[in-house]
Scaffold this active site. Structure first.
Site, PDB file in Angstrom:
ATOM      1  N   ARG A  45       0.451  -1.482   0.480  1.00  0.00           N
ATOM      2  CA  ARG A  45      -0.117  -0.403   0.383  1.00  0.00           C
ATOM      3  C   ARG A  45       0.725   1.350   0.073  1.00  0.00           C
ATOM      4  O   ARG A  45       2.281   1.292   0.001  1.00  0.00           O
ATOM      5  CB  ARG A  45      -0.945  -0.397   1.009  1.00  0.00           C
ATOM      6  CG  ARG A  45      -0.536  -0.990   2.942  1.00  0.00           C
ATOM      7  CD  ARG A  45       1.014   0.133   3.088  1.00  0.00           C
ATOM      8  NE  ARG A  45       0.543   1.630   3.758  1.00  0.00           N
ATOM      9  CZ  ARG A  45       1.084   2.150   3.728  1.00  0.00           C
ATOM     10  NH1 ARG A  45       2.219   1.768   3.750  1.00  0.00           N
ATOM     11  NH2 ARG A  45       1.571   3.592   3.019  1.00  0.00           N
ATOM     12  N   GLY A  46       0.573   2.841  -0.480  1.00  0.00           N
ATOM     13  CA  GLY A  46       0.360   3.648  -0.628  1.00  0.00           C
ATOM     14  C   GLY A  46       0.894   3.952  -1.663  1.00  0.00           C
ATOM     15  O   GLY A  46       0.995   3.187  -2.884  1.00  0.00           O
ATOM     16  N   ALA A  47       0.983   5.426  -1.752  1.00  0.00           N
ATOM     17  CA  ALA A  47       0.783   6.129  -3.568  1.00  0.00           C
ATOM     18  C   ALA A  47       1.464   5.010  -4.712  1.00  0.00           C
ATOM     19  O   ALA A  47       1.549   4.402  -5.459  1.00  0.00           O
ATOM     20  CB  ALA A  47       0.140   7.023  -3.532  1.00  0.00           C
ATOM     21  N   ARG A  88      -7.934  -0.071  -6.934  1.00  0.00           N
ATOM     22  CA  ARG A  88      -8.119   0.870  -6.106  1.00  0.00           C
ATOM     23  C   ARG A  88      -7.896   1.783  -6.299  1.00  0.00           C
ATOM     24  O   ARG A  88      -7.160   2.646  -7.308  1.00  0.00           O
ATOM     25  CB  ARG A  88      -6.841   1.133  -4.469  1.00  0.00           C
ATOM     26  CG  ARG A  88      -6.598  -0.175  -3.411  1.00  0.00           C
ATOM     27  CD  ARG A  88      -5.452   0.054  -2.412  1.00  0.00           C
ATOM     28  NE  ARG A  88      -6.193   0.752  -1.796  1.00  0.00           N
ATOM     29  CZ  ARG A  88      -5.517   1.084  -0.283  1.00  0.00           C
ATOM     30  NH1 ARG A  88      -4.405   1.624  -0.359  1.00  0.00           N
ATOM     31  NH2 ARG A  88      -5.991   2.118   0.369  1.00  0.00           N
ATOM     32  N   GLN A 197      -1.547   2.641  10.165  1.00  0.00           N
ATOM     33  CA  GLN A 197      -0.153   2.805   9.294  1.00  0.00           C
ATOM     34  C   GLN A 197       0.970   3.695  10.368  1.00  0.00           C
ATOM     35  O   GLN A 197       1.577   3.082   9.758  1.00  0.00           O
ATOM     36  CB  GLN A 197      -0.356   3.070   8.161  1.00  0.00           C
ATOM     37  CG  GLN A 197      -1.045   2.655   6.898  1.00  0.00           C
ATOM     38  CD  GLN A 197      -2.766   3.120   6.789  1.00  0.00           C
ATOM     39  OE1 GLN A 197      -3.335   2.926   7.903  1.00  0.00           O
ATOM     40  NE2 GLN A 197      -3.619   2.801   5.295  1.00  0.00           N
ATOM     41  N   ASP A 238      -2.643  11.119  -1.374  1.00  0.00           N
ATOM     42  CA  ASP A 238      -2.062   9.827  -2.964  1.00  0.00           C
ATOM     43  C   ASP A 238      -2.619  10.497  -4.467  1.00  0.00           C
ATOM     44  O   ASP A 238      -2.533  10.007  -5.018  1.00  0.00           O
ATOM     45  CB  ASP A 238      -3.653   9.078  -2.788  1.00  0.00           C
ATOM     46  CG  ASP A 238      -3.308   8.434  -1.209  1.00  0.00           C
ATOM     47  OD1 ASP A 238      -2.519   8.871  -0.471  1.00  0.00           O
ATOM     48  OD2 ASP A 238      -2.858   7.258  -1.594  1.00  0.00           O
ATOM     49  N   ASN A 248      -4.889  12.336   0.573  1.00  0.00           N
ATOM     50  CA  ASN A 248      -4.679  11.758   1.989  1.00  0.00           C
ATOM     51  C   ASN A 248      -4.852  10.585   2.822  1.00  0.00           C
ATOM     52  O   ASN A 248      -6.351  10.846   2.496  1.00  0.00           O
ATOM     53  CB  ASN A 248      -3.242  12.297   2.424  1.00  0.00           C
ATOM     54  CG  ASN A 248      -2.292  11.518   2.619  1.00  0.00           C
ATOM     55  OD1 ASN A 248      -1.699  10.664   2.438  1.00  0.00           O
ATOM     56  ND2 ASN A 248      -1.349  11.487   4.089  1.00  0.00           N
ATOM     57  N   LYS A 249      -4.479  10.072   4.038  1.00  0.00           N
ATOM     58  CA  LYS A 249      -5.212   8.963   4.014  1.00  0.00           C
ATOM     59  C   LYS A 249      -6.386  10.193   5.242  1.00  0.00           C
ATOM     60  O   LYS A 249      -5.892  10.961   6.331  1.00  0.00           O
ATOM     61  CB  LYS A 249      -3.747   8.083   5.135  1.00  0.00           C
ATOM     62  CG  LYS A 249      -4.383   7.915   6.243  1.00  0.00           C
ATOM     63  CD  LYS A 249      -5.542   5.918   5.739  1.00  0.00           C
ATOM     64  CE  LYS A 249      -4.821   5.537   4.776  1.00  0.00           C
ATOM     65  NZ  LYS A 249      -5.802   4.166   4.011  1.00  0.00           N
TER      66      LYS A 249
END
Ligand code: MRU
Length: 348
Positions: A45-47, A88, A197, A238, A248-249
């Protein structure tokens, strides 16, 4: 450097980010379908890391192809691109990487390359996307470190580290670069409910690097700021819209509003592949809604009763007015972002 994702030659291997920090285990992907599943289920995960994984998944899938001619090969490639794109929706790096692989395919097809040659090119392109991402993070880190004073106490949200990229990290890249320059930095890591995270991944990376790390629950950020314990905030992204709005998150928006209230600089660090000049503003960014189980459970422990409705938007949008600067490998951009980002040139 942490091994987020790598080729073994015939497979793509990723550290399983669902299991960290309790166990350091690796998932081996043998097919493009395995890679797509790994992205969807957050093994990776993570852009930027998602983009790298998609590119490698496409190269892997096409390497496995039994297509006899380029026409059939192109049809299979298109199907795999659709498979990756459906994993995603929010991180634009995924679509950027798929587009780049499509471009590489088209260039080879145009010059009349064979199936084997196109396959080799896709493999090389995925390696290039991986290597360029590490380089971007390092350059971005150097730009961002100029904004970090000695003894800075830095709050970050989610994980924008080596695990979220091909290596080094974006927000954590800025922190790492400052630390490498000898600046004495200390990090407050928001735990980042519901997937944790921050507590699991950011703290794991920073502790391994010997950087002073304190984990807080998300609802403690405001108090830390009011107590004067935060000098700056740096987070990843993101997707950054043309006007500078940042997805973002989930929880990033609250941190940004709190930072503004307390007069604390709020920085966003992201590679250029996260900037989406084709998306006008944050309202046009698709926000992923993930399974309610992430909210109702921690591991196998149920927290909320059956029958309660649950919302689980995985990302939020921080309006550009709260952002002090956007740090990229091309430099540091400030408001008005619609002008500074547009004038930084076209997307790679
Ligand atoms: O759902 P995730 O873990 O993929 O979300 C990750 C984030 O929101 C990160 O902050 C963002 O992707 C930047 S990573 C360099």
């Amino acid at each position: 450097m942490l091994p987020t994702i790598d080729w073994t030659g015939e497979t793509v291997v990723m550290i399983d980010q669902r299991k960290l920090p309790a166990s350091e285990v690796y998932v081996t992907c043998r097919t493009a379908q395995d890679v797509a599943k790994a992205i969807k289920t957050m093994v990776i995960r993570g852009a930027p890391a998602i983009g790298v994984a998609a590119a490698m998944g496409l190269a892997l899938g096409m390497r496995r192809s039994k297509a006899s001619g380029t026409k059939q090969f192109a049809t299979e490639f298109q199907k795999l691109c659709e498979l990756m794109a459906a994993t995603r929706p929010t991180a634009v790096n995924l679509f950027w990487a798929i587009d780049r692989m499509k471009q590489a395919f088209a260039e080879e097809a145009q010059r009349g390359a064979s199936v084997a040659e196109i396959s080799d090119r896709l493999m090389r392109e995925s390696h290039a996307i991986h290597d360029e991402d590490v380089q971007s993070c390092r350059t971005m880190g150097a730009h961002g470190a100029t904004l970090v004073p000695d003894t800075a106490r830095i709050l970050t949200h989610c994980n924008a580290g080596a695990l979220a990229t091909a290596g080094y990290g974006t927000a954590l890249g800025v922190i790492r670069a400052a630390a490498e320059q000898g600046k004495r930095v200390a990090v407050l890591a928001d735990e980042t409910r519901p997937f944790l995270q921050g507590a699991r991944l950011t703290a794991w990376e920073l502790v391994k690097d010997g950087i002073d790390t304190t984990v807080i629950t998300d609802n403690m950020a405001g108090t830390m700021m009011r107590l004067g314990d935060v000098d700056l905030v740096v987070v990843g992204a993101d997707r950054i819209a043309a006007n500078g709005d940042v997805a973002n998150k989930i929880g990033t928006y609250s941190v940004a509003v709190l930072a503004r209230e307390h007069g604390i600089p709020f920085y966003v660090a992201a590679p250029w592949s996260t900037i989406d000049l084709a998306t006008r503003d944050g309202d046009a960014i698709p926000i992923e809604e993930r399974t309610p189980r992430e909210v109702t459970h921690v591991g196998n422990t149920q927290l909320a009763p059956e029958g309660a409705r649950v919302r689980n938007p995985s990302f939020d949008v921080t309006p550009h007015k709260y952002i002090t600067a956007i740090i990229t490998e091309r430099g540091v951009y400030r408001a008005p972002f619609s002008e500074s980002l547009a004038n930084a040139g076209p997307r790679n």
